[in-house]
Design a protein around this motif. Structure first.
Motif, PDB file in Angstrom:
ATOM      1  N   UNK A  33       0.836  -1.198   0.000  1.00  0.00           N
ATOM      2  CA  UNK A  33       0.000   0.000   0.000  1.00  0.00           C
ATOM      3  C   UNK A  33       0.868   1.244   0.000  1.00  0.00           C
ATOM      4  N   UNK A  34       0.529   2.149  -0.878  1.00  0.00           N
ATOM      5  CA  UNK A  34       1.223   3.427  -0.973  1.00  0.00           C
ATOM      6  C   UNK A  34       0.387   4.463  -0.235  1.00  0.00           C
ATOM      7  N   UNK A  35       1.018   5.189   0.683  1.00  0.00           N
ATOM      8  CA  UNK A  35       0.337   6.251   1.423  1.00  0.00           C
ATOM      9  C   UNK A  35       0.731   7.594   0.824  1.00  0.00           C
ATOM     10  N   UNK A  36      -0.203   8.279   0.228  1.00  0.00           N
ATOM     11  CA  UNK A  36       0.105   9.487  -0.525  1.00  0.00           C
ATOM     12  C   UNK A  36       0.485  10.675   0.348  1.00  0.00           C
ATOM     13  N   UNK A  37       0.324  10.564   1.661  1.00  0.00           N
ATOM     14  CA  UNK A  37       0.699  11.681   2.522  1.00  0.00           C
ATOM     15  C   UNK A  37       2.039  11.464   3.228  1.00  0.00           C
ATOM     16  N   UNK A  38       2.733  10.399   2.882  1.00  0.00           N
ATOM     17  CA  UNK A  38       4.050  10.115   3.460  1.00  0.00           C
ATOM     18  C   UNK A  38       5.137  10.654   2.539  1.00  0.00           C
ATOM     19  N   UNK A  39       5.855  11.666   3.003  1.00  0.00           N
ATOM     20  CA  UNK A  39       6.869  12.320   2.177  1.00  0.00           C
ATOM     21  C   UNK A  39       7.950  11.350   1.716  1.00  0.00           C
ATOM     22  N   UNK A  40       8.398  10.467   2.599  1.00  0.00           N
ATOM     23  CA  UNK A  40       9.457   9.539   2.220  1.00  0.00           C
ATOM     24  C   UNK A  40       8.996   8.594   1.111  1.00  0.00           C
ATOM     25  N   UNK A  41       7.719   8.224   1.114  1.00  0.00           N
ATOM     26  CA  UNK A  41       7.207   7.338   0.075  1.00  0.00           C
ATOM     27  C   UNK A  41       7.158   8.065  -1.268  1.00  0.00           C
ATOM     28  N   UNK A  42       6.751   9.313  -1.230  1.00  0.00           N
ATOM     29  CA  UNK A  42       6.709  10.127  -2.451  1.00  0.00           C
ATOM     30  C   UNK A  42       8.120  10.285  -3.010  1.00  0.00           C
ATOM     31  N   UNK A  43       9.083  10.597  -2.131  1.00  0.00           N
ATOM     32  CA  UNK A  43      10.480  10.746  -2.566  1.00  0.00           C
ATOM     33  C   UNK A  43      11.009   9.457  -3.192  1.00  0.00           C
ATOM     34  N   UNK A  44      10.722   8.321  -2.544  1.00  0.00           N
ATOM     35  CA  UNK A  44      11.176   7.044  -3.083  1.00  0.00           C
ATOM     36  C   UNK A  44      10.615   6.824  -4.482  1.00  0.00           C
ATOM     37  N   UNK A  45       9.327   7.061  -4.633  1.00  0.00           N
ATOM     38  CA  UNK A  45       8.672   6.822  -5.913  1.00  0.00           C
ATOM     39  C   UNK A  45       9.194   7.758  -6.997  1.00  0.00           C
ATOM     40  N   UNK A  46       9.418   9.012  -6.672  1.00  0.00           N
ATOM     41  CA  UNK A  46       9.958   9.967  -7.642  1.00  0.00           C
ATOM     42  C   UNK A  46      11.327   9.508  -8.119  1.00  0.00           C
ATOM     43  N   UNK A  47      12.190   9.113  -7.194  1.00  0.00           N
ATOM     44  CA  UNK A  47      13.528   8.654  -7.573  1.00  0.00           C
ATOM     45  C   UNK A  47      13.468   7.384  -8.414  1.00  0.00           C
TER      46      UNK A  47
END
Length: 90
Positions: A33-47
């Protein structure tokens, strides 16, 4: 979903998510599950996406990830989010 999108989806989903998975496990969160309000998850996905879309700026990728996270609202399955992102990028 066309063959190009399917192949890209498979490549991204089969990429190295081990650091992401380890952090999710440590936080006692569902790995898929991806949590769209977790900054670290967003950063990981962008990279991760930047490896596949180097012609896009990380800022442009961030906008797509955030937009798709808002569409999915809060949390969603990893595969569903990647499919949505690919629909915006390809």
């Amino acid at each position: 979903m066309g063959n190009g999108k399917k192949l890209m989806l498979i490549n991204i989903l089969n990429d190295d998510w081990s650091l992401y998975d380890a952090k999710k496990t440590k936080l006692k969160q569902e790995v898929q599950e991806f949590l769209s309000d977790e900054e670290w998850e967003i950063d990981f996905l962008i990279n991760l996406l930047y490896k596949y879309f180097p012609k896009h700026s990380k800022y442009a990728l961030m906008k797509v990830v955030l937009q798709c996270g808002m569409i999915k609202y809060d949390k969603c399955k990893r595969e569903d989010l990647i499919k949505l992102i690919l629909s915006k990028l390809l």
